[in-house]
Scaffold this motif. Structure first.
Motif, short mmCIF file in Angstrom:
data_model
loop_
_atom_site.label_atom_id
_atom_site.label_comp_id
_atom_site.label_asym_id
_atom_site.label_seq_id
_atom_site.Cartn_x
_atom_site.Cartn_y
_atom_site.Cartn_z
N VAL A 135 17.19 12.54 16.85
CA VAL A 135 17.87 11.36 16.34
C VAL A 135 16.84 10.24 16.24
O VAL A 135 16.08 10.01 17.18
CB VAL A 135 19.02 10.93 17.27
CG1 VAL A 135 19.72 9.69 16.74
CG2 VAL A 135 20.01 12.06 17.45
N ALA A 136 16.83 9.53 15.10
CA ALA A 136 15.89 8.43 14.92
C ALA A 136 16.56 7.34 14.10
O ALA A 136 17.45 7.61 13.29
CB ALA A 136 14.63 8.91 14.22
N LYS A 137 16.13 6.12 14.32
CA LYS A 137 16.59 5.00 13.51
C LYS A 137 15.88 5.07 12.17
O LYS A 137 14.66 5.21 12.11
CB LYS A 137 16.27 3.68 14.22
CG LYS A 137 16.71 2.45 13.47
CD LYS A 137 16.37 1.21 14.29
CE LYS A 137 16.47 -0.04 13.48
NZ LYS A 137 16.07 -1.22 14.26
N SER A 138 16.63 5.00 11.10
CA SER A 138 16.07 5.08 9.75
C SER A 138 15.43 3.75 9.37
O SER A 138 15.96 2.69 9.68
CB SER A 138 17.17 5.43 8.76
OG SER A 138 16.67 5.45 7.46
N LYS A 139 14.29 3.85 8.70
CA LYS A 139 13.67 2.64 8.16
C LYS A 139 14.31 2.37 6.82
O LYS A 139 14.54 3.28 6.03
CB LYS A 139 12.17 2.86 8.02
CG LYS A 139 11.49 3.04 9.36
CD LYS A 139 10.01 3.20 9.21
CE LYS A 139 9.40 3.27 10.59
NZ LYS A 139 8.35 4.24 10.71
N PRO A 140 14.61 1.10 6.53
CA PRO A 140 15.27 0.80 5.26
C PRO A 140 14.37 1.12 4.07
O PRO A 140 13.16 0.92 4.14
CB PRO A 140 15.56 -0.69 5.35
CG PRO A 140 14.62 -1.22 6.36
CD PRO A 140 14.32 -0.09 7.30
N ASP A 141 14.98 1.63 3.01
CA ASP A 141 14.20 1.85 1.79
C ASP A 141 14.18 0.55 0.98
O ASP A 141 14.81 -0.44 1.34
CB ASP A 141 14.73 3.03 0.98
CG ASP A 141 16.11 2.77 0.37
OD1 ASP A 141 16.63 1.65 0.47
OD2 ASP A 141 16.66 3.71 -0.22
N LEU A 142 13.46 0.56 -0.11
CA LEU A 142 13.28 -0.64 -0.93
C LEU A 142 14.61 -1.25 -1.35
O LEU A 142 14.80 -2.47 -1.25
CB LEU A 142 12.44 -0.32 -2.17
CG LEU A 142 12.32 -1.44 -3.19
CD1 LEU A 142 11.57 -2.63 -2.59
CD2 LEU A 142 11.66 -0.96 -4.45
N TRP A 143 15.56 -0.43 -1.79
CA TRP A 143 16.81 -0.97 -2.32
C TRP A 143 17.70 -1.54 -1.22
O TRP A 143 18.46 -2.47 -1.47
CB TRP A 143 17.54 0.08 -3.16
CG TRP A 143 16.71 0.40 -4.36
CD1 TRP A 143 16.07 1.56 -4.64
CD2 TRP A 143 16.37 -0.51 -5.42
NE1 TRP A 143 15.36 1.44 -5.81
CE2 TRP A 143 15.53 0.19 -6.31
CE3 TRP A 143 16.68 -1.83 -5.71
CZ2 TRP A 143 15.01 -0.40 -7.47
CZ3 TRP A 143 16.17 -2.40 -6.86
CH2 TRP A 143 15.35 -1.69 -7.72
N GLY A 171 21.31 -1.28 15.80
CA GLY A 171 22.47 -2.16 15.81
C GLY A 171 23.58 -1.60 14.95
O GLY A 171 23.48 -0.51 14.38
N SER A 172 24.63 -2.39 14.79
CA SER A 172 25.83 -1.92 14.11
C SER A 172 25.63 -1.62 12.62
O SER A 172 26.36 -0.83 12.06
CB SER A 172 26.96 -2.94 14.28
OG SER A 172 26.59 -4.16 13.68
N SER A 173 24.68 -2.22 11.97
CA SER A 173 24.50 -1.96 10.53
C SER A 173 23.32 -1.04 10.24
O SER A 173 23.02 -0.76 9.09
CB SER A 173 24.32 -3.28 9.78
OG SER A 173 23.15 -3.93 10.25
N THR A 201 22.48 3.59 25.98
CA THR A 201 21.11 3.95 26.35
C THR A 201 20.31 4.37 25.12
O THR A 201 19.16 3.96 24.94
CB THR A 201 21.13 5.11 27.38
OG1 THR A 201 21.95 4.74 28.47
CG2 THR A 201 19.75 5.44 27.86
N VAL A 202 20.93 5.16 24.25
CA VAL A 202 20.26 5.63 23.03
C VAL A 202 20.08 4.48 22.06
O VAL A 202 19.01 4.30 21.47
CB VAL A 202 21.05 6.79 22.38
CG1 VAL A 202 20.41 7.21 21.06
CG2 VAL A 202 21.16 7.96 23.33
N ARG A 203 21.13 3.66 21.87
CA ARG A 203 21.02 2.49 20.96
C ARG A 203 19.92 1.55 21.41
O ARG A 203 19.14 1.06 20.59
CB ARG A 203 22.36 1.74 20.89
CG ARG A 203 23.46 2.51 20.19
CD ARG A 203 24.68 1.64 19.91
NE ARG A 203 25.06 0.74 20.97
CZ ARG A 203 25.99 0.99 21.90
NH1 ARG A 203 26.64 2.14 21.90
NH2 ARG A 203 26.27 0.09 22.82
N ASP A 204 19.85 1.30 22.71
CA ASP A 204 18.80 0.42 23.23
C ASP A 204 17.41 1.01 23.00
O ASP A 204 16.49 0.31 22.61
CB ASP A 204 19.01 0.15 24.72
CG ASP A 204 20.21 -0.73 25.00
OD1 ASP A 204 20.75 -1.34 24.05
OD2 ASP A 204 20.63 -0.80 26.18
#
Length: 88
Positions: A49-57, A32-34, A24-27
């Motif tokens: 809890v929050a999904k992180s946005k990818p940084d430049l690297w 996703g897994s990575s 439920t939280v993942r949805d």
């Protein structure tokens, strides 16, 4: 006063201190897994809890895996057919 919809889900901590993030939280986070998850701990004991946005690297690493890196040899397309001179 507004009424918010609250969904409660739970997880169990394993003997190795690992937790599975409930589906439920993942949805909800579209995670996703990575993906990387960020935890924000507030002084009152609440944890966000929050999904992180990818940084430049991280983006560069993903692009390098997909397309290669700058040291990848260039494709030789043959002799240029255009002139360096511009029409005036």
């Amino acid at each position: 006063m507004s009424v918010s919809n609250v969904t409660k889900v739970s997880s169990k901590i394993t003997s190795k201190n690992q937790v599975t993030i409930p589906k439920t939280v993942r949805d909800f986070l579209e995670a996703g897994s990575s993906d990387i998850i960020e935890w924000q701990i507030e002084p009152n004991g609440k944890v966000m809890v929050a999904k992180s946005k990818p940084d430049l690297w991280q983006i560069v690493d993903e692009q390098e895996k997909k397309f290669g890196n700058l040291s990848t040899t260039e494709v030789d397309w043959g002799k240029d057919v255009e002139s360096e001179d511009f029409d005036q």
